[in-house]
Design a protein around this motif. Structure first.
Motif, mmCIF file in Angstrom:
data_model
loop_
_atom_site.group_PDB
_atom_site.id
_atom_site.type_symbol
_atom_site.label_atom_id
_atom_site.label_comp_id
_atom_site.label_asym_id
_atom_site.label_seq_id
_atom_site.Cartn_x
_atom_site.Cartn_y
_atom_site.Cartn_z
ATOM 1 N N LEU A 1 4.906 -2.351 8.151
ATOM 2 C CA LEU A 1 4.692 -1.276 8.772
ATOM 3 C C LEU A 1 3.038 -0.602 8.287
ATOM 4 N N PHE A 2 2.837 -1.149 7.031
ATOM 5 C CA PHE A 2 1.486 -0.611 6.454
ATOM 6 C C PHE A 2 0.410 -1.026 7.454
ATOM 7 N N PHE A 3 0.495 -2.206 7.860
ATOM 8 C CA PHE A 3 -0.412 -2.923 8.600
ATOM 9 C C PHE A 3 -0.978 -2.257 10.106
ATOM 10 N N LYS A 4 0.137 -1.357 10.463
ATOM 11 C CA LYS A 4 0.021 -0.586 11.449
ATOM 12 C C LYS A 4 -0.393 0.811 11.099
ATOM 13 N N TYR A 5 0.176 1.244 10.083
ATOM 14 C CA TYR A 5 -0.386 2.643 9.660
ATOM 15 C C TYR A 5 -1.545 2.967 9.269
ATOM 16 N N VAL A 6 -2.291 1.939 8.565
ATOM 17 C CA VAL A 6 -3.636 1.981 8.363
ATOM 18 C C VAL A 6 -4.723 2.082 9.404
ATOM 19 N N GLU A 7 -4.078 1.955 10.639
ATOM 20 C CA GLU A 7 -4.853 1.897 11.873
ATOM 21 C C GLU A 7 -4.741 3.101 12.845
ATOM 22 N N LEU A 8 -3.589 4.195 12.295
ATOM 23 C CA LEU A 8 -3.033 5.096 13.052
ATOM 24 C C LEU A 8 -4.487 5.944 13.672
ATOM 25 N N PRO A 9 -4.439 6.475 14.816
ATOM 26 C CA PRO A 9 -5.435 7.378 15.037
ATOM 27 C C PRO A 9 -5.905 8.787 14.445
ATOM 28 N N ASN A 10 -4.984 9.047 13.667
ATOM 29 C CA ASN A 10 -5.181 10.125 12.711
ATOM 30 C C ASN A 10 -5.898 9.704 11.506
ATOM 31 N N PHE A 11 -7.143 9.915 11.220
ATOM 32 C CA PHE A 11 -7.825 9.535 10.320
ATOM 33 C C PHE A 11 -7.278 9.886 8.899
ATOM 34 N N ASP A 12 -6.893 10.994 8.651
ATOM 35 C CA ASP A 12 -6.002 11.279 7.298
ATOM 36 C C ASP A 12 -5.048 10.518 6.883
ATOM 37 N N VAL A 13 -4.137 10.466 8.032
ATOM 38 C CA VAL A 13 -3.117 9.745 7.870
ATOM 39 C C VAL A 13 -3.216 7.992 7.596
ATOM 40 N N ALA A 14 -4.106 7.701 8.429
ATOM 41 C CA ALA A 14 -4.515 6.164 8.269
ATOM 42 C C ALA A 14 -5.074 6.199 6.797
ATOM 43 N N SER A 15 -5.937 6.922 6.282
ATOM 44 C CA SER A 15 -6.663 6.881 4.908
ATOM 45 C C SER A 15 -5.561 6.944 3.884
ATOM 46 N N ASP A 16 -4.593 7.945 3.957
ATOM 47 C CA ASP A 16 -3.629 7.868 3.068
ATOM 48 C C ASP A 16 -2.788 6.792 3.139
ATOM 49 N N ALA A 17 -2.264 6.334 4.247
ATOM 50 C CA ALA A 17 -1.561 4.916 4.246
ATOM 51 C C ALA A 17 -2.273 3.941 3.482
ATOM 52 N N PHE A 18 -3.652 3.786 3.962
ATOM 53 C CA PHE A 18 -4.345 2.747 3.161
ATOM 54 C C PHE A 18 -4.512 2.906 1.613
ATOM 55 N N ALA A 19 -4.627 4.116 0.955
ATOM 56 C CA ALA A 19 -4.440 4.357 -0.281
ATOM 57 C C ALA A 19 -3.260 4.097 -0.886
ATOM 58 N N THR A 20 -2.255 4.201 -0.307
ATOM 59 C CA THR A 20 -0.925 3.765 -0.634
ATOM 60 C C THR A 20 -0.872 2.079 -0.897
ATOM 61 N N PHE A 21 -1.314 1.495 0.355
ATOM 62 C CA PHE A 21 -1.605 0.147 0.519
ATOM 63 C C PHE A 21 -2.269 -0.462 -0.550
ATOM 64 N N LYS A 22 -3.584 0.213 -0.707
ATOM 65 C CA LYS A 22 -4.402 -0.602 -1.590
ATOM 66 C C LYS A 22 -4.281 -0.252 -3.014
ATOM 67 N N GLN A 23 -4.325 1.072 -3.188
ATOM 68 C CA GLN A 23 -4.506 1.542 -4.738
ATOM 69 C C GLN A 23 -3.374 1.459 -5.631
ATOM 70 N N ASP A 24 -2.053 1.237 -4.987
ATOM 71 C CA ASP A 24 -0.801 1.124 -5.514
ATOM 72 C C ASP A 24 -0.110 0.023 -5.208
ATOM 73 N N LEU A 25 0.189 -0.333 -4.089
ATOM 74 C CA LEU A 25 1.328 -1.380 -3.878
ATOM 75 C C LEU A 25 0.335 -2.806 -4.100
ATOM 76 N N LEU A 26 -0.717 -2.943 -3.895
ATOM 77 C CA LEU A 26 -1.629 -4.362 -4.067
ATOM 78 C C LEU A 26 -2.331 -4.378 -5.633
ATOM 79 N N THR A 27 -2.339 -3.270 -5.933
ATOM 80 C CA THR A 27 -3.141 -3.354 -7.340
ATOM 81 C C THR A 27 -2.303 -2.690 -8.613
ATOM 82 N N LYS A 28 -1.466 -1.931 -8.432
ATOM 83 C CA LYS A 28 -0.762 -1.340 -9.545
ATOM 84 C C LYS A 28 -0.020 -2.087 -10.458
ATOM 85 N N HIS A 29 0.450 -3.264 -9.818
ATOM 86 C CA HIS A 29 1.428 -4.215 -10.710
ATOM 87 C C HIS A 29 0.937 -5.711 -10.306
ATOM 88 N N PRO A 30 -0.015 -5.929 -11.019
ATOM 89 C CA PRO A 30 -0.539 -7.399 -10.375
ATOM 90 C C PRO A 30 0.370 -8.653 -10.526
#
Length: 346
Positions: free
Chosen positions: A171-200
């Motif tokens: 679902l993150f692949f959908k959420y990072v492109e949501l029309p609401n910029f704040d929500v999309a940015s937050d989803a990308f922060a979760t996707f990038k800064q945490d899910l894909l980088t926190k635990h290598p």
């Protein structure tokens, strides 16, 4: 004469407070909530109880929290299923109550009761609650609060691993492109800064076992019509492909023609920033000493256009420019060398 009715009410004990929180949250389910006044009263009670919980967990600015009470409160919250209840009630809560809950959530997850994180263990035994938090990105009213709660969960390897491997991760692949910029940015922060980088290590294991599905979805982000999505996705992929635990993933990625073509397309992007970011991945395809024949063929057939693009590509001035120009020259020479191979000489 007695004025006892002016005295402030006695603070609740942790079990009393947890009971009050539970009752006020359950009141949001009662049939009377159809009446506006009843609903307002129930929401006020929840807000009041969350404020009391916040003060018990972090003090009131003058008095430090009593750690015995904090431990007892944490245990009671787990024992009485308050974690499950507050997550499911998030859509019904007012803004102040959600704000208070997020503050308490961050403290509760960090609490060690004995040898363990009590609330983290609760979530490990109720993993469906993590899926619920992910899905909450669909509700813009609570998306940002849920994002903070999710990122707090992802700090713990077992919870992060579950989200990565759950069906809700897609679902993150959908959420990072949501029309609401704040929500999309937050989803990308979760996707990038945490899910894909926190635990290598966990990420590397996930990418190894879900390589095809992940990069097929990721290609859609790289080719998105949304400029911010393209730029952020490019930056992220260049970061995690170069992480040492992902070296085997990178080796697999840079021998695939379809992904070379994506980078070649991005080299022609109207944005200079995207062109530069694409170059930093494109150069790995070209510099690979073990390029498969299909990659060599693509580079040779398109060498004129590629050389033209690269000659016109620059980052500006300074030390970064010097390094970039050196790398660019090496890539130009390699493409030129490939085009002169006997197989391609006309």
């Amino acid at each position: 004469m007695s004025f006892s009715f002016f005295k402030p009410s006695k603070p609740k004990t942790p079990p009393e407070l947890v009971k009050a929180i539970r009752e006020s949250l359950l009141a949001l389910d009662s049939k009377t909530v159809a009446e506006v006044k009843a609903l307002e009263k129930a929401l006020e009670e929840v807000e009041k109880n969350f404020l009391a919980m916040r003060q018990m967990l972090s003090g009131d600015g003058e008095v430090e929290p009593n750690m015995d009470q904090v431990s007892q409160l944490t245990l009671e919250i787990c024992k009485e299923d308050i974690i499950s209840l507050v997550i499911h009630k998030l859509p019904s809560l007012g803004w102040e109550a959600r704000k208070g809950l997020v503050h308490c959530w961050c403290i509760l997850l960090r609490q060690m009761v004995g040898p363990s994180h009590c609330c983290v263990e609760y979530l490990e035994n109720h993993l469906e609650l993590l899926d619920f938090l992910v899905v909450c990105y669909d509700n813009k009213e609570i998306a940002l609060h849920c994002g903070i709660m999710l990122r707090e969960c992802i700090k713990y390897p077992n919870l992060a691993k579950y989200i990565l491997e759950s069906t809700s991760f897609e679902l993150f692949f959908k959420y990072v492109e949501l029309p609401n910029f704040d929500v999309a940015s937050d989803a990308f922060a979760t996707f990038k800064q945490d899910l894909l980088t926190k635990h290598p290590t966990a990420v590397s294991e996930f990418l190894t076992s879900h390589y095809e599905e992940f990069f097929e979805l990721y290609e859609k982000l790289l080719t998105s019509t949304n400029y911010v999505t393209r730029r952020q996705s490019l930056k992220l992929i260049s970061e995690f492909l170069l992480e040492s635990p992902n070296s085997h993933i990178m080796k697999r990625y840079i021998v695939e023609v379809r992904y070379l073509k994506v980078m070649m397309t991005l080299l022609k992007d109207s944005s200079k920033n995207i062109q530069i970011s694409a170059f930093h991945i494109f150069k790995i395809f070209v510099a690979n000493p073990n390029k498969p024949w299909e990659i060599i063929l693509i580079l040779a057939k398109n060498h004129e256009k590629l050389l033209d693009l690269l000659h016109n590509l620059s980052v500006g001035k300074g030390t970064e420019d010097e390094q970039f120009e050196e790398e660019k020259d090496l890539i130009i020479k390699e493409i030129d060398r490939i085009s002169r191979l006997p197989n391609f000489v006309r």
